[in-house]
Design a protein around this motif. Structure first.
Motif, PDB file in Angstrom:
ATOM      1  N   ARG A 277     -60.484 107.088 -70.506  1.00 37.00           N
ATOM      2  CA  ARG A 277     -61.908 107.173 -70.210  1.00 37.00           C
ATOM      3  C   ARG A 277     -62.657 107.687 -71.436  1.00 37.00           C
ATOM      4  O   ARG A 277     -62.207 108.624 -72.089  1.00 37.00           O
ATOM      5  CB  ARG A 277     -62.119 108.113 -69.009  1.00 37.00           C
ATOM      6  N   TRP A 278     -63.744 107.005 -71.749  1.00 39.83           N
ATOM      7  CA  TRP A 278     -64.607 107.400 -72.870  1.00 39.83           C
ATOM      8  C   TRP A 278     -65.901 107.996 -72.301  1.00 39.83           C
ATOM      9  O   TRP A 278     -66.368 107.573 -71.246  1.00 39.83           O
ATOM     10  CB  TRP A 278     -65.023 106.187 -73.700  1.00 39.83           C
ATOM     11  N   GLN A 279     -66.470 108.941 -73.046  1.00 43.80           N
ATOM     12  CA  GLN A 279     -67.765 109.481 -72.648  1.00 43.80           C
ATOM     13  C   GLN A 279     -68.758 109.266 -73.793  1.00 43.80           C
ATOM     14  O   GLN A 279     -68.407 109.519 -74.946  1.00 43.80           O
ATOM     15  CB  GLN A 279     -67.619 110.973 -72.357  1.00 43.80           C
ATOM     16  N   PHE A 280     -69.945 108.804 -73.464  1.00 42.72           N
ATOM     17  CA  PHE A 280     -70.967 108.571 -74.499  1.00 42.72           C
ATOM     18  C   PHE A 280     -71.909 109.776 -74.553  1.00 42.72           C
ATOM     19  O   PHE A 280     -72.177 110.403 -73.527  1.00 42.72           O
ATOM     20  CB  PHE A 280     -71.798 107.319 -74.189  1.00 42.72           C
ATOM     21  N   SER A 281     -72.413 110.043 -75.747  1.00 43.34           N
ATOM     22  CA  SER A 281     -73.438 111.086 -75.848  1.00 43.34           C
ATOM     23  C   SER A 281     -74.451 110.671 -76.912  1.00 43.34           C
ATOM     24  O   SER A 281     -74.204 109.756 -77.712  1.00 43.34           O
ATOM     25  CB  SER A 281     -72.808 112.438 -76.193  1.00 43.34           C
ATOM     26  N   ASP A 282     -75.568 111.349 -76.894  1.00 48.70           N
ATOM     27  CA  ASP A 282     -76.649 111.017 -77.813  1.00 48.70           C
ATOM     28  C   ASP A 282     -76.451 111.822 -79.087  1.00 48.70           C
ATOM     29  O   ASP A 282     -76.833 112.990 -79.168  1.00 48.70           O
ATOM     30  CB  ASP A 282     -77.980 111.359 -77.116  1.00 48.70           C
ATOM     31  N   GLY A 283     -75.845 111.221 -80.114  1.00 53.11           N
ATOM     32  CA  GLY A 283     -75.578 111.927 -81.380  1.00 53.11           C
ATOM     33  C   GLY A 283     -76.784 111.866 -82.299  1.00 53.11           C
ATOM     34  O   GLY A 283     -77.734 111.119 -82.051  1.00 53.11           O
ATOM     35  N   GLU A 284     -76.687 112.605 -83.372  1.00 50.86           N
ATOM     36  CA  GLU A 284     -77.808 112.649 -84.320  1.00 50.86           C
ATOM     37  C   GLU A 284     -78.089 111.271 -84.926  1.00 50.86           C
ATOM     38  O   GLU A 284     -79.219 110.852 -85.088  1.00 50.86           O
ATOM     39  CB  GLU A 284     -77.452 113.637 -85.427  1.00 50.86           C
ATOM     40  N   LEU A 285     -77.007 110.544 -85.240  1.00 56.62           N
ATOM     41  CA  LEU A 285     -77.174 109.243 -85.898  1.00 56.62           C
ATOM     42  C   LEU A 285     -77.241 108.072 -84.924  1.00 56.62           C
ATOM     43  O   LEU A 285     -77.644 106.978 -85.285  1.00 56.62           O
ATOM     44  CB  LEU A 285     -76.009 109.005 -86.871  1.00 56.62           C
ATOM     45  N   GLY A 286     -76.813 108.295 -83.705  1.00 60.40           N
ATOM     46  CA  GLY A 286     -76.798 107.209 -82.720  1.00 60.40           C
ATOM     47  C   GLY A 286     -75.878 107.570 -81.571  1.00 60.40           C
ATOM     48  O   GLY A 286     -75.401 108.708 -81.472  1.00 60.40           O
ATOM     49  N   ILE A 287     -75.585 106.594 -80.727  1.00 63.23           N
ATOM     50  CA  ILE A 287     -74.711 106.861 -79.581  1.00 63.23           C
ATOM     51  C   ILE A 287     -73.313 107.216 -80.085  1.00 63.23           C
ATOM     52  O   ILE A 287     -72.785 106.580 -81.012  1.00 63.23           O
ATOM     53  CB  ILE A 287     -74.699 105.663 -78.609  1.00 63.23           C
ATOM     54  N   GLU A 288     -72.730 108.242 -79.521  1.00 65.23           N
ATOM     55  CA  GLU A 288     -71.374 108.643 -79.906  1.00 65.23           C
ATOM     56  C   GLU A 288     -70.449 108.461 -78.718  1.00 65.23           C
ATOM     57  O   GLU A 288     -70.855 108.678 -77.578  1.00 65.23           O
ATOM     58  CB  GLU A 288     -71.356 110.103 -80.361  1.00 65.23           C
ATOM     59  N   SER A 289     -69.218 108.082 -78.995  1.00 65.72           N
ATOM     60  CA  SER A 289     -68.256 107.827 -77.929  1.00 65.72           C
ATOM     61  C   SER A 289     -66.985 108.634 -78.191  1.00 65.72           C
ATOM     62  O   SER A 289     -66.505 108.695 -79.323  1.00 65.72           O
ATOM     63  CB  SER A 289     -67.922 106.329 -77.906  1.00 65.72           C
ATOM     64  N   LYS A 290     -66.459 109.245 -77.139  1.00 69.71           N
ATOM     65  CA  LYS A 290     -65.267 110.078 -77.318  1.00 69.71           C
ATOM     66  C   LYS A 290     -64.301 109.813 -76.160  1.00 69.71           C
ATOM     67  O   LYS A 290     -64.736 109.735 -74.999  1.00 69.71           O
ATOM     68  CB  LYS A 290     -65.705 111.548 -77.288  1.00 69.71           C
ATOM     69  N   ILE A 291     -63.024 109.686 -76.478  1.00 63.22           N
ATOM     70  CA  ILE A 291     -62.021 109.548 -75.403  1.00 63.22           C
ATOM     71  C   ILE A 291     -61.816 110.934 -74.792  1.00 63.22           C
ATOM     72  O   ILE A 291     -61.419 111.868 -75.485  1.00 63.22           O
ATOM     73  CB  ILE A 291     -60.692 108.996 -75.948  1.00 63.22           C
ATOM     74  N   VAL A 292     -62.115 111.063 -73.502  1.00 61.34           N
ATOM     75  CA  VAL A 292     -62.065 112.392 -72.888  1.00 61.34           C
ATOM     76  C   VAL A 292     -60.938 112.535 -71.861  1.00 61.34           C
ATOM     77  O   VAL A 292     -60.659 113.634 -71.398  1.00 61.34           O
ATOM     78  CB  VAL A 292     -63.415 112.745 -72.212  1.00 61.34           C
ATOM     79  N   GLU A 293     -60.314 111.432 -71.491  1.00 65.79           N
ATOM     80  CA  GLU A 293     -59.242 111.541 -70.489  1.00 65.79           C
ATOM     81  C   GLU A 293     -58.261 110.387 -70.684  1.00 65.79           C
ATOM     82  O   GLU A 293     -58.665 109.237 -70.843  1.00 65.79           O
ATOM     83  CB  GLU A 293     -59.864 111.472 -69.077  1.00 65.79           C
ATOM     84  N   THR A 294     -56.989 110.708 -70.689  1.00 65.78           N
ATOM     85  CA  THR A 294     -55.934 109.683 -70.798  1.00 65.78           C
ATOM     86  C   THR A 294     -54.878 109.997 -69.744  1.00 65.78           C
ATOM     87  O   THR A 294     -54.449 111.144 -69.617  1.00 65.78           O
ATOM     88  CB  THR A 294     -55.282 109.713 -72.202  1.00 65.78           C
ATOM     89  N   ILE A 295     -54.501 108.983 -68.996  1.00 61.55           N
ATOM     90  CA  ILE A 295     -53.442 109.170 -67.992  1.00 61.55           C
ATOM     91  C   ILE A 295     -52.353 108.140 -68.274  1.00 61.55           C
ATOM     92  O   ILE A 295     -52.654 106.950 -68.429  1.00 61.55           O
ATOM     93  CB  ILE A 295     -53.988 108.945 -66.560  1.00 61.55           C
ATOM     94  N   THR A 296     -51.125 108.591 -68.372  1.00 51.75           N
ATOM     95  CA  THR A 296     -50.016 107.643 -68.513  1.00 51.75           C
ATOM     96  C   THR A 296     -49.059 107.884 -67.353  1.00 51.75           C
ATOM     97  O   THR A 296     -49.134 108.918 -66.686  1.00 51.75           O
ATOM     98  CB  THR A 296     -49.260 107.837 -69.844  1.00 51.75           C
ATOM     99  N   TYR A 297     -48.191 106.932 -67.122  1.00 56.23           N
ATOM    100  CA  TYR A 297     -47.220 107.110 -66.049  1.00 56.23           C
ATOM    101  C   TYR A 297     -45.905 106.448 -66.444  1.00 56.23           C
ATOM    102  O   TYR A 297     -45.814 105.709 -67.428  1.00 56.23           O
ATOM    103  CB  TYR A 297     -47.746 106.586 -64.709  1.00 56.23           C
TER     104      TYR A 297
END
Ligand SMILES: NC(=O)c1ccc[n+]([C@@H]2O[C@H](COP(=O)([O-])OP(=O)(O)OC[C@H]3O[C@@H](n4cnc5c(N)ncnc54)[C@H](O)[C@@H]3O)[C@@H](O)[C@H]2O)c1
Length: 359
Positions: A277-297
């Motif tokens: 899962r990625w989360q977007f945020s409003d960064g200084e230069l533009g939209i920023e995206s960060k992987i905030v959750e990973t599930i493996t099985y």
């Protein structure tokens, strides 16, 4: 605890999975099987260690059998389900809901007229990884979903002269109905229109296309695309999604689902056994995206995570034994089937098809 007798109609490969689920259910007293051919009924009865018959009326007339589970070829789904409902049985029917819109509508009309229990086997709604994605959407983790992509490439495992290859019903109903149903489930909106493209076949012995690019627009403005090809992956004689995943992960098989939302995105990559899962945020230069959750099985969880027919059946048997209604109403599944039939029509008529044509 109330126990019921159940019958599985069509005890081939998937019928066997249904029989195994019934054997595992504490709500089942006795399991019957039906095959129209007498010697096959006897042979499968011996192999599965259940009582079988080639006379459907033996099952329909037995008042102890409360639940009928249909795992026969697609062409007879609606005919068998209608007979079962009219005999007062609860029904779980494998997808697709028939091979024509008329059959599907007739079946749902009979369920409404009889007030009987009818659920379609859209098992992704019981498969843990797909349920997790739904939880993320419902909990607002990606904001509003706006764009869904599914890439599904597999090998040809339907084979020459099988009922699947000979069927005039397309792979949209037979295979992709799961993923089109999932689109409606995740996007939380009805479909507005569908435009599907298909290229000339590579698999010449199919009585239907072997590839599809299905584009869906929803009433809420979101869109989805499903890209399916049934030949590129290295050949495998068995179900391409189980048992040999490690090999298939790098031999041309893909099954990936991405859902992009206004505030984030999520992915399920089946061959990597991974959800992210990625989360977007409003960064200084533009939209920023960060992987905030990973599930493996683990490999041991493959079936439960992405192909949970067993879990679905356990749950549906429990619903029936307790006298509860279907969790996925047949009317809702009919909307997913209408999307399938509209996509088929779009390919045949080479135009976008509005869902108003199906209302
Ligand atoms: N949910 C899923 O992921 C999933 C996966 C595989 C198959 N399926 C569905 O399960 C169904 C069966 O698929 P399968 O792979 O087991 O096929 P299969 O060919 O292995 O089994 C079908 C069985 O039905 C029997 N049969 C033929 N005509 C019949 C009739 N008129 N009435 C009752 N039985 C009849 C055949 O003899 C055979 O034993 C199909 O509808 C398929 O779409 C669903």
């Amino acid at each position: 605890m109330e126990q019921i007798d159940i019958a599985v109609l069509g005890i081939g490969k998937m019928g066997e999975t249904h029989v195994e689920a019934a054997k595992a259910s504490p709500y089942v007293r006795k399991i019957y099987g039906y095959e129209p051919d007498k010697s096959r009924a006897t042979e499968r009865g011996r192999e599965l260690e259940i009582e079988t018959t080639s006379d459907l009326d033996v099952i329909l007339d037995n008042p102890a059998i409360k639940f009928i589970d249909i795992a026969a070829p697609n062409a007879v789904h609606c005919e068998l389900a209608i007979k079962a409902l009219r005999a007062g049985k609860a029904v779980l029917c494998e997808k697709p809901m028939g091979e024509t819109i008329e059959d599907a509508e007739r079946l749902v009309a009979v369920a409404e007229e009889t007030g009987g229990f009818l659920q379609l086997g859209f098992e992704l709604r019981y498969s843990k990884a797909y349920v997790k994605l739904k939880e993320w959407v419902d909990n607002g983790k990606i904001g509003s979903p706006v764009n869904l992509h599914c890439r599904y490439f597999c090998s040809e495992f339907h084979h020459k002269d099988s009922w699947r290859s000979n069927s005039p019903g397309s792979l949209i109903g037979e295979k992709l109905s799961h993923y089109l149903d999932a689109q409606r489930w995740y996007m939380g909106s009805e479909v507005k229109e569908v435009y599907s493209l298909t290229a000339p076949n590579v698999v010449k012995y199919f009585n239907h296309p072997d590839n599809h690019q299905i584009n869906t627009r929803f009433v809420n403005g979101s869109i989805a695309t499903l890209n399916f090809v049934m030949y590129i992956a290295e050949s495998d004689p068995s179900d391409p999604l189980l048992d040999v995943m490690e090999k298939q992960a790098d031999d041309g098989h893909f099954l990936q689902l991405y859902i992009m939302g206004t505030e984030g995105a999520m992915e399920f990559d089946i061959f990597k056994r991974r959800l992210r899962r990625w989360q977007f945020s409003d960064g200084e230069l533009g939209i920023e995206s960060k992987i905030v959750e990973t599930i493996t099985y683990d490999k041991a969880e493959d079936t439960e995570q992405m192909h949970n027919v067993h879990g679905q059946n356990l749950r549906v048997i429990e619903l029936v034994a307790k006298g509860l209604p279907p969790e996925n109403p047949a009317k809702d599944s009919l909307m997913s089937m209408k999307l399938c039939f509209a996509a088929e029509r779009s390919e045949k008529e080479q135009r976008a098809v509005s869902m108003t044509e199906y209302c």
